[in-house]
Structures are given as structure tokens and as C-alpha cells.
Design a protein around this motif. Structure first.
Motif, PDB file in Angstrom:
ATOM      1  N   LYS A   1       0.470  -1.299  -0.062  1.00 54.67           N
ATOM      2  CA  LYS A   1      -0.431  -0.278   0.100  1.00 54.67           C
ATOM      3  C   LYS A   1       0.813   0.873  -0.265  1.00 54.67           C
ATOM      4  N   LYS A   2       1.861   1.603   0.718  1.00 52.84           N
ATOM      5  CA  LYS A   2       2.410   2.829   1.536  1.00 52.84           C
ATOM      6  C   LYS A   2       3.628   2.856  -0.401  1.00 52.84           C
ATOM      7  N   ALA A   3       4.024   1.557  -1.213  1.00 54.83           N
ATOM      8  CA  ALA A   3       4.800   2.168  -2.470  1.00 54.83           C
ATOM      9  C   ALA A   3       3.214   2.291  -3.126  1.00 54.83           C
ATOM     10  N   GLY A   4       2.481   2.392  -3.468  1.00 52.57           N
ATOM     11  CA  GLY A   4       1.390   2.420  -3.951  1.00 52.57           C
ATOM     12  C   GLY A   4       0.490   1.492  -5.090  1.00 52.57           C
ATOM     13  N   TYR A   5       1.652   0.099  -4.663  1.00 53.13           N
ATOM     14  CA  TYR A   5       0.629  -0.418  -5.484  1.00 53.13           C
ATOM     15  C   TYR A   5      -0.709  -0.957  -5.240  1.00 53.13           C
ATOM     16  N   PHE A   6      -1.060  -0.455  -3.837  1.00 53.43           N
ATOM     17  CA  PHE A   6      -2.593  -0.289  -3.633  1.00 53.43           C
ATOM     18  C   PHE A   6      -2.714   1.385  -2.877  1.00 53.43           C
ATOM     19  N   GLY A   7      -3.694   1.715  -2.498  1.00 52.82           N
ATOM     20  CA  GLY A   7      -3.442   2.661  -1.773  1.00 52.82           C
ATOM     21  C   GLY A   7      -4.159   2.703  -0.595  1.00 52.82           C
ATOM     22  N   ASP A   8      -4.606   3.538   0.686  1.00 50.29           N
ATOM     23  CA  ASP A   8      -5.312   3.709   1.495  1.00 50.29           C
ATOM     24  C   ASP A   8      -7.448   3.140   1.500  1.00 50.29           C
ATOM     25  N   HIS A   9      -6.888   4.017   0.075  1.00 51.54           N
ATOM     26  CA  HIS A   9      -8.872   3.892  -0.786  1.00 51.54           C
ATOM     27  C   HIS A   9      -9.678   1.926  -0.467  1.00 51.54           C
ATOM     28  N   ASN A  10      -8.218   1.445  -0.348  1.00 57.22           N
ATOM     29  CA  ASN A  10      -8.656  -0.145  -1.037  1.00 57.22           C
ATOM     30  C   ASN A  10      -7.873  -1.095   0.040  1.00 57.22           C
ATOM     31  N   HIS A  11      -7.311  -0.833   0.615  1.00 57.25           N
ATOM     32  CA  HIS A  11      -6.051  -1.715   0.856  1.00 57.25           C
ATOM     33  C   HIS A  11      -5.515  -1.767   2.956  1.00 57.25           C
TER      34      HIS A  11
ATOM     35  N   PRO B   1      13.242  -9.387 -10.627  1.00 57.58           N
ATOM     36  CA  PRO B   1      12.874  -8.255 -11.289  1.00 57.58           C
ATOM     37  C   PRO B   1      11.610  -8.181 -11.038  1.00 57.58           C
ATOM     38  N   ARG B   2      10.730  -6.822 -10.696  1.00 55.83           N
ATOM     39  CA  ARG B   2      10.682  -5.817 -10.494  1.00 55.83           C
ATOM     40  C   ARG B   2       8.389  -6.640 -10.939  1.00 55.83           C
ATOM     41  N   LEU B   3       8.643  -7.664 -11.712  1.00 54.87           N
ATOM     42  CA  LEU B   3       7.228  -8.075 -11.977  1.00 54.87           C
ATOM     43  C   LEU B   3       7.592  -9.142 -11.103  1.00 54.87           C
ATOM     44  N   ILE B   4       8.043  -9.739 -10.534  1.00 56.93           N
ATOM     45  CA  ILE B   4       7.726 -10.987  -9.313  1.00 56.93           C
ATOM     46  C   ILE B   4       8.348 -10.301  -8.366  1.00 56.93           C
ATOM     47  N   PHE B   5       8.979  -9.624  -7.743  1.00 58.73           N
ATOM     48  CA  PHE B   5       8.552  -9.123  -6.208  1.00 58.73           C
ATOM     49  C   PHE B   5       8.779  -7.559  -6.527  1.00 58.73           C
ATOM     50  N   ARG B   6       8.207  -6.292  -5.760  1.00 59.40           N
ATOM     51  CA  ARG B   6       7.933  -5.521  -5.894  1.00 59.40           C
ATOM     52  C   ARG B   6       9.444  -4.838  -5.507  1.00 59.40           C
ATOM     53  N   PRO B   7      10.316  -4.023  -5.954  1.00 59.80           N
ATOM     54  CA  PRO B   7      11.552  -3.958  -5.041  1.00 59.80           C
ATOM     55  C   PRO B   7      11.727  -2.474  -3.934  1.00 59.80           C
ATOM     56  N   GLU B   8      10.472  -2.053  -3.718  1.00 56.21           N
ATOM     57  CA  GLU B   8      10.096  -1.378  -2.213  1.00 56.21           C
ATOM     58  C   GLU B   8      10.205  -3.016  -1.585  1.00 56.21           C
ATOM     59  N   VAL B   9       9.495  -3.949  -1.785  1.00 59.99           N
ATOM     60  CA  VAL B   9       9.249  -5.566  -0.994  1.00 59.99           C
ATOM     61  C   VAL B   9      10.481  -5.728  -1.079  1.00 59.99           C
ATOM     62  N   PHE B  10      11.355  -5.981  -1.838  1.00 55.98           N
ATOM     63  CA  PHE B  10      12.334  -6.327  -1.877  1.00 55.98           C
ATOM     64  C   PHE B  10      13.549  -5.687  -0.532  1.00 55.98           C
TER      65      PHE B  10
END
Ligand SMILES: [Zn+2]
Lengths: 99, 419
Positions: free
Chosen positions: B253-263, B374-383
């Protein structure tokens, strides 16, 4: 019938890829999961069992990939160095003897 | 406004006011409890286990084992038990009608009013709940690990747990959670059960479930949220550390893959039983009490080994659907298709020979090696965050080690009781 062989996936980042290129080994890389580069070092049945015995954190992923996973990072580093040194992925026998 | 939980019963917190607590526990026999029981005390006291008000008596256990119900007919799938040894019962002279002060790490935590003392055949319980009596089933192992006598009766918290960093924002009990959902204006909320650091396969499970849940609702305002509800309980070596799980889920959520409006991300204290179908029903009950309207179930939900078929849980849920006030959302697996060049659902893409499936083990191996995927597999922020958590909380490892088990800061502590 050829004996079944089980890969150890050595993940290749930019730094490792440069080393492989310098050693003329870039061709050894395969792509897995959205372009993630990997070198596969193969173990036969006996080597697989020896690895699982020697490194208890390691797991054999029998379900999806038939690969040996979760070896300690430093063990993988040493396997990678061995590959570069010998310019081959057929190094596991030697690696296990020396380790 | 009354908050109605599972079984149509009002959720009421069972927590004494601090000024009453010290006097109430004075002179009571003090019985130390282990972490599983402390977790379940919290679940009872805050309403996660509504309609339960305490640990189960024999009739309830029998009904759960034979009919997957409490004795009053309410659907319930897993026995919630308080165990002691014969010696402990004798040593403290415990009898029906007594009140006990349950302590955790030497601090008074709760009062148990003993209404019943009984024994139960553990093998029969295992067979009924887990469909096996094998000790290698972790749920059976937990059941066999119970001491020989069970005490039943209402439980009241005397001392609120202090949730330690970084977990404190994620402890959102049922009444508070329902308030937050109202504030967000969500009409439907779908639960994502997890004990994982998310790769994009998990991210898409949530996105897919969000779409399924949204269905016919109007889209002018955000009306649907995903609640990641991480199960925090006993850890096994090799699991992701709790800190990494909760923080990376929130990072999506914090990195914007979701947002406060849905996660939103939260936790539930629970020691997994790996009961497969029965645990799926149990998770539905927990999340009903948290105020969710929908619940994601993938294949082999909460299963272990080869004990349960991939759709057993879905079938069992269907048998009690009319009595649950939560709607199941069934998820197919997501995978990477190099031909499509994207993460796609196995129910959509037909390039079957080219599919690259997510393997939890392979992903963990990538994380372990610290090689950025790769970011398609694992989000860099998460990694990045996983690696950071390994340093900050995991003694260098993102996975549970002996050192982590011995030295980690507990998720919660019970403070000394105010005089
Ligand atoms: Zn495709």
C-alpha cells in the motif's frame, strides 16, 4: 536411461553477470521467472542427498521445480566462484570433495 | 450501535477496567500460560472468537467434533481449550466454581472462572478435526501436546497487552476494525489470509479478489477494500519472520501498488492448526467478527502436506454458507506468462507450455541469496524492506532461525498490573 539430475539455482545479478561475461560464461545463464537470470549447477541423486545432509536448511522443491533450494548464501557464493574458476557448471563433485 | 458478530451475537469486549483489576485478581491462584493460550485469551477478550466468552466445555467440544457446531448449534470448527496437568489441578486444589488468575511471563493477564473440569480423548479429537491421528500433522501434534485436563469457563482480560514495535499499528481488534471500515466508507471488505512476504503472485491474488468482490457495486466512490490479515503465532524455523511479513504487506500500500482507499494490513493472534477445510471455516468466523464481508480462499487453504484435497475447503464452506455472514471468494493461481509478458491468471491465459509458475521455495531462495528479482515478480520496495527487516529484526536473516526464536522482541507483552 539417464540418471535424473537436480539443479541448484545460482541467481545472477548484474555483478555476477559481469563476472560471467568476463569469463566468457554468459551463455551459461538461463532465464527463469520474468527474466530472472540463473545458472544451474546440477546434482545427481547421491550428490543431492549429500547436500541435503550436509546443509540442513536446504530443501528439495519436489513440487514445482525439482531443484535444491535454500542453501546458505555463502555456500552458493562458493559454488558460483567454483563455476567461474572452472568455467563449467559440472563442478559439484569437486566442490563436495573439497568442502 | 450493537456490533453483531458470528452466530448473530453481539461482540462485547471482556476487559476489566484498570481500577478494578488489581482487586479482582488479589488472592487468586496464579496459573502461568504459554503463548498459544495467551493468544487465545486475547482473541476471546476482544471478540475475535465471538460468540465464545471463554474456553470450551465438554458439550461444546463434543458438538464441534461431531457436528462442527457449538452445543447451541452455532457453526464452529476448532476446539478452543485450556489445559492443565492433573498435578497442577491437585497442587492448586482447583475445583468448579474457582476463579484463576492466568499469568503470562509472570504478569496477571486474565481471570478464568472455572465452570467445568473434564478430560477428552485426544485421538478422537484429532480424527474429527484433522481427519487423521498422525502425529506428524502439526494440528494433531498440538492436540497431543495438550496436558490431560481441560478447564472451561468465561475469560476476562485484566490487563491489556502492550503491542511492541513494529506491530502496534496492526493490532486492530474487531470493534475498532469495524469503526475503521465505516470511516473508510467500505461496503465490502475481502480478507486475505497470509503468513507470507508478498510476491506479485500474492499481490494479484488480492487484486483479483478485489475485482471479484467489487462486482456490481457503483464505482463513483471506492467501496471495496482488501484487508490483509496476517496470522501471528508460533513460528517454525524457515518461516518468514513476523516483522518482515507485516511490514512488507503494508508496503504494497505504502509504495502505491494499492492505496489507503482499498487496502489495509492487520494481524490476528492465532497458532495455525493446518486443519485445511476446518481451518477455512474457522478463518471465515474470525474475519466475520473483524467485520469483513468476503474472504479469499485459494487452493488447499490452511492445509499441510497431502492431507486435504485442493477444493475440500470450498466444499465444506458451501455446506454452511447460509449460516456464515461472510461470502467466500475463490482464487485461482496467478503466474508469469512470458508470451503475455505479464502476470496472469491460470484461468485466463492459454499459453500453458510457457507458464512460469511461482514457487514459494524458489522465491525464498532468491530472497535468501539477496539477488534482486525483476519487479514483475517481486516489488523492489518489498525486496529492499525484506533485506532491511533481516538486518533490523532477523539477526541477518529474513527467515526464522534459532537465534531469532531465542532473542526476538515478543509481539506483545503484558505490563505489570496497576496498583
Ligand atoms: Zn500467456
Amino acid at each position: 536411461m539417464t540418471e535424473e539430475r537436480y539443479p541448484i539455482n545460482i541467481w545472477v545479478n548484474e555483478e555476477r553477470y559481469e563476472k560471467l561475461k568476463a569469463a566468457g560464461l554468459a551463455d551459461l545463464c538461463e532465464e527463469m521467472l520474468a527474466g530472472m537470470k540463473v545458472i544451474r549447477v546440477y546434482a545427481d541423486e547421491a550428490q543431492k542427498n549429500e547436500i541435503l545432509r550436509r546443509f540442513p536448511t536446504a530443501k528439495f522443491d519436489s513440487a514445482t521445480t525439482k531443484s535444491i533450494e535454500l542453501l546458505p548464501r555463502e555456500v552458493k557464493d562458493r559454488i558460483f566462484h567454483k563455476v567461474v574458476e572452472k568455467k563449467s557448471v559440472e563442478i559439484l563433485g569437486e566442490f563436495l570433495e573439497e568442502d | 450501535m450493537a456490533e453483531i458478530g458470528h452466530g448473530g451475537k453481539e461482540i462485547r469486549e471482556r476487559i476489566l477496567a484498570p481500577e478494578e483489576a488489581a482487586a479482582k485478581v488479589r488472592g487468586l491462584p496464579r496459573i502461568p500460560v504459554r503463548s498459544q493460550i495467551a493468544n487465545e485469551i486475547i482473541d476471546i477478550a476482544y471478540g475475535w472468537f465471538c460468540p465464545l466468552e471463554g474456553f470450551m466445555g465438554q458439550e461444546d467440544v463434543e458438538a464441534v467434533c461431531s457436528r462442527m457446531r457449538l452445543k447451541d448449534g452455532t457453526v464452529w470448527s476448532i476446539p478452543i481449550l485450556f489445559d492443565l496437568s492433573q498435578e497442577e489441578v491437585a497442587e492448586h486444589g482447583i475445583k468448579v466454581g474457582d476463579s484463576l488468575c492466568l499469568t503470562y511471563h509472570d504478569q496477571p493477564m486474565a481471570i478464568l472462572e472455572v465452570e467445568e473440569i473434564f478430560t477428552y480423548d485426544k485421538g478422537a479429537m484429532c480424527q474429527a478435526i484433522y481427519g487423521t491421528t498422525e502425529e506428524k500433522h502439526p494440528g494433531c501434534a498440538r492436540t497431543y501436546g495438550y496436558k490431560d485436563v481441560f478447564l472451561a469457563g468465561p475469560v476476562t482480560l485484566v490487563n491489556r497487552p502492550v503491542i511492541n514495535p513494529p506491530f502496534e499499528p496492526y493490532f486492530i481488534p474487531p470493534l475498532e476494525m469495524r469503526k475503521r471500515f465505516r470511516e473508510k466508507g467500505w461496503q465490502r471488505i475481502v480478507a486475505h489470509q497470509t503468513r507470507n512476504v508478498p510476491h506479485t503472485g500474492h499481490e494479484w491474488l488480492m487484486k483479483g479478489a478485489w475485482l471479484q468482490t467489487y462486482a456490481e457495486l457503483p464505482i463513483e466512490k471506492p467501496l471495496v477494500g482488501v484487508l490483509v490479515n496476517a496470522i501471528i503465532g508460533e513460528k517454525r524455523k524457515g518461516d518468514y519472520i513476523d516483522e518482515a511479513i507485516i511490514l512488507t504487506q503494508d508496503e504494497l500500500k505504502k509504495a502505491g501498488y494499492f492505496g489507503d482507499h482499498n487496502h489495509m494490513t492487520s494481524l490476528t493472534f492465532w497458532d495455525m492448526r493446518y486443519a485445511g477445510p476446518k481451518e477455512a471455516v474457522f478463518h471465515a468466523i474470525l474475519r466475520t467478527n473483524l467485520g469483513l464481508t468476503h474472504h479469499m480462499f485459494g487452493r488447499d487453504h490452511a492445509g499441510v502436506g497431502t492431507y486435504y484435497g485442493p477444493y475440500d475447503a470450498h466444499r465444506l464452506l458451501a455446506t454452511v454458507q447460509d449460516e456464515l455472514s461472510i461470502t467466500p471468494v475463490y482464487s485461482m493461481n496467478w503466474l508469469y506468462c512470458p508470451h503475455c509478458g505479464e502476470i496472469t491468471s491460470e484461468g485466463l491465459c492459454n499459453h500453458r507450455d510457457e507458464w512460469q509458475k511461482f514457487s514459494g521455495t524458489v522465491i525464498r531462495s532468491i530472497v535468501q541469496d539477496g539477488v534482486k528479482p525483476p519487479r514483475l515478480i517481486f516489488r523492489p520496495e518489498v525486496f529492499e524492506l525484506v533485506l532491511e527487516c533481516a538486518e533490523k529484526y532477523g539477526f541477518g536473516s529474513p527467515f526464522v532461525t534459532d537465534e531469532y526464536l531465542a532473542k526476538r522482541t515478543p509481539v506483545f507483552t503484558i505490563p505489570p498490573l496497576q496498583a
